[in-house]
Design a protein around this motif. Structure first.
Motif, short mmCIF file in Angstrom:
data_model
loop_
_atom_site.label_atom_id
_atom_site.label_comp_id
_atom_site.label_asym_id
_atom_site.label_seq_id
_atom_site.Cartn_x
_atom_site.Cartn_y
_atom_site.Cartn_z
N ASN A 196 0.83 -1.21 0.00
CA ASN A 196 0.00 0.00 0.00
C ASN A 196 0.86 1.26 0.00
OD1 ASN A 196 -2.48 -1.32 -0.02
ND2 ASN A 196 -2.58 -1.46 2.20
N ILE A 197 2.02 1.18 0.65
CA ILE A 197 2.94 2.33 0.67
C ILE A 197 3.45 2.61 -0.74
CG2 ILE A 197 5.10 3.22 1.64
CD1 ILE A 197 4.75 1.16 3.91
N ILE A 198 3.90 1.57 -1.40
CA ILE A 198 4.45 1.72 -2.75
C ILE A 198 3.36 2.20 -3.72
CG2 ILE A 198 5.76 0.58 -4.58
CD1 ILE A 198 7.19 0.83 -1.82
N LEU A 218 9.71 2.30 -9.77
CA LEU A 218 9.27 2.40 -8.39
C LEU A 218 8.73 1.06 -7.88
CD1 LEU A 218 8.59 4.63 -6.06
CD2 LEU A 218 6.26 4.10 -6.76
N LEU A 219 7.89 0.40 -8.66
CA LEU A 219 7.31 -0.87 -8.23
C LEU A 219 8.40 -1.93 -8.04
CD1 LEU A 219 4.10 -1.05 -10.47
CD2 LEU A 219 4.26 -0.37 -8.07
N THR A 220 9.35 -1.95 -8.95
CA THR A 220 10.42 -2.96 -8.87
C THR A 220 11.30 -2.74 -7.65
OG1 THR A 220 10.42 -3.12 -11.29
CG2 THR A 220 12.30 -4.05 -10.11
N ARG A 221 11.77 -1.50 -7.47
CA ARG A 221 12.62 -1.22 -6.32
C ARG A 221 11.82 -1.26 -5.01
NH1 ARG A 221 17.16 -2.87 -6.82
NH2 ARG A 221 17.67 -1.71 -4.92
N GLY A 222 10.54 -0.95 -5.11
CA GLY A 222 9.69 -1.07 -3.93
C GLY A 222 9.57 -2.51 -3.47
N LEU A 223 9.48 -3.43 -4.42
CA LEU A 223 9.41 -4.85 -4.09
C LEU A 223 10.68 -5.30 -3.38
CD1 LEU A 223 7.92 -7.57 -4.29
CD2 LEU A 223 9.04 -7.90 -6.51
N VAL A 224 11.83 -4.77 -3.81
CA VAL A 224 13.10 -5.10 -3.14
C VAL A 224 13.04 -4.70 -1.67
CG1 VAL A 224 15.57 -4.58 -3.07
CG2 VAL A 224 14.44 -4.97 -5.27
N GLU A 225 12.51 -3.51 -1.41
CA GLU A 225 12.39 -3.04 -0.03
C GLU A 225 11.43 -3.93 0.77
OE1 GLU A 225 13.03 1.74 -0.87
OE2 GLU A 225 11.47 1.07 0.50
N THR A 290 2.60 3.47 6.39
CA THR A 290 3.89 4.09 6.09
C THR A 290 4.65 4.42 7.36
OG1 THR A 290 3.07 5.02 4.01
CG2 THR A 290 5.03 6.04 4.96
N LYS A 291 3.95 4.97 8.33
CA LYS A 291 4.59 5.31 9.60
C LYS A 291 5.10 4.05 10.30
CE LYS A 291 3.88 8.18 13.74
NZ LYS A 291 4.47 7.26 14.73
N ALA A 292 4.27 3.02 10.32
CA ALA A 292 4.66 1.77 10.98
C ALA A 292 5.89 1.16 10.31
CB ALA A 292 3.50 0.78 10.94
N VAL A 293 5.88 1.10 9.00
CA VAL A 293 6.95 0.43 8.27
C VAL A 293 8.24 1.24 8.33
CG1 VAL A 293 7.68 -0.38 5.99
CG2 VAL A 293 5.38 -0.86 6.82
N TYR A 294 8.14 2.55 8.31
CA TYR A 294 9.34 3.36 8.48
C TYR A 294 10.00 3.05 9.83
CZ TYR A 294 12.38 7.34 9.29
OH TYR A 294 13.48 8.13 9.59
N GLU A 295 9.19 2.94 10.86
CA GLU A 295 9.74 2.62 12.19
C GLU A 295 10.30 1.19 12.23
OE1 GLU A 295 7.39 3.76 15.54
OE2 GLU A 295 6.81 5.68 14.66
N THR A 307 10.37 3.97 0.97
CA THR A 307 9.47 4.09 2.12
C THR A 307 9.80 5.33 2.94
OG1 THR A 307 9.20 1.68 2.23
CG2 THR A 307 8.69 2.94 4.24
N LYS A 308 11.09 5.57 3.15
CA LYS A 308 11.50 6.76 3.90
C LYS A 308 11.04 8.03 3.20
CE LYS A 308 15.54 9.19 5.78
NZ LYS A 308 17.03 9.16 5.93
#
Length: 336
Positions: A196-198, A218-225, A290-295, A307-308
């Motif tokens: 959902n963040i990506i 973005l989607l590809t590098r987001g998947l890596v994260e 987003t807040k949860a995952v950043y933490e 994400t950051k």
């Protein structure tokens, strides 16, 4: 015949209940709204959430949870994250009174605000272990608006109990709706929340006027994260390459049916987060996630630059274009 209760008559809960009804299974759809229950049962419509759909005649709804879950084999919760605990607590009271055990499943994609707990953690805290035989999750690339129109759909059913996953698989499977099973509940829940963040970022790119190249990157590098954080938290990396991961990421990150994508697109067009939240009319799960995952990324020391950047846009008012420039000017590196 398997008996299943589906809790929550929003678009996704209604679409899933309709699939089961079309499969001639015994399905009861619970809603807290008596008027909505009467509409679904008597008129076979759900105008608020699926305005153009005609529901199967076998689909009956009720606002009586005790009636909905009586003697069922499976209870599938499809309520928003913010309502999970309240509804689960109500369910627990009913199961205790009925002295009844069920497979307890959900199809909610998010993390609890403040505690950042996964949905299965919330359910297991609210429903005592003696009243549930297994925990499971249904996820994957599956917008309700397409499922109700019988678009070809494949989903993932995750559970640590393979028999529970197989039973759910048999309940939902038909010629246009194909469930697969997997045994990584943790990974499936994380993937369904993280994408959902990506998707917000993907929509923002389109809102800003960027094209398919930017979106694909973005989607590809987001998947890596997503996969890196999942591994750090104990999930199986291969889960992120399946329906619960990349499958759900693609559809959520590219479809106008995705509220997270639409929210991002509105942000990209110049609206503030407050304006977007006020006009969407539905929960934007990716914002709190987003807040949860950043933490999580800080806690587990996982580098998650996308994400950051989205966190900084949503919570620190970093202009979107500045966030993009910041990402593109990072030190060059290998892809792996």
């Amino acid at each position: 015949m398997t008996k299943i209760a589906i809790l929550g008559a929003g678009s996704w809960g209604t679409a899933l209940a309709n699939v089961v009804a079309e499969n001639n299974q015994d399905v009861r759809l619970w809603t807290h709204n008596p008027a909505q229950a009467r509409e679904i049962s008597d008129q076979h419509t759900n105008q608020k959430y699926l305005p153009t759909a005609i529901l199967n005649d076998n689909l009956m709804a009720t606002d009586n949870m005790a009636l909905a879950v009586s003697d069922v084999d499976i209870v599938l919760s499809v309520v928003p994250t913010k309502a999970v605990r309240q509804v689960a607590h109500q369910l627990a009271d009913v199961l205790v009174k009925q002295n009844h055990r069920v497979i307890l499943a959900h199809a909610t994609k998010g993390l609890e605000p403040v505690t950042f707990k996964r949905i299965s953690e919330m359910l297991s805290e609210e429903v005592p272990a003696q009243y549930r035989t297994a925990l499971a999750m249904l996820s994957g690339p599956s917008h309700a608006e397409d499922v109700i129109k019988h678009d070809l759909t494949a989903v993932s059913i995750a559970s640590d109990d393979p028999n529970a996953a197989k039973l759910m698989q048999s309940v939902f499977a038909n010629d246009v709706f194909r469930p697969y099973t997997n045994h990584d509940l943790l990974g499936s829940e994380l993937a369904s929340a993280l994408k959902n963040i990506i998707a917000i970022g993907s929509g923002a790119l389109i809102g800003l006027g960027y094209g398919a190249n930017a979106q694909a990157a973005l989607l590809t590098r987001g998947l890596v994260e997503m996969r890196a954080l999942g591994q750090a938290m104990g999930a199986k990396p291969e889960t992120f390459l399946g329906l619960a991961g990349i499958g759900d990421l693609i559809v959520t990150g590219m479809s106008p049916n995705s509220r997270n994508y639409r929210a991002g697109r509105e942000l990209g067009s110049g609206k503030s987060l407050a304006e977007v939240e006020n006009t969407m009319g539905m929960v934007i799960e990716g914002v709190s996630t987003t807040k949860a995952v950043y933490e999580f990324s800080v806690q587990h020391q996982v580098d998650m630059p996308i994400t950051k950047a989205i966190y900084q846009v949503l919570y620190e008012q970093l202009p979107l274009q500045n966030a993009i420039t910041q990402l593109m000017q990072r030190n060059l590196r290998s892809e792996d």
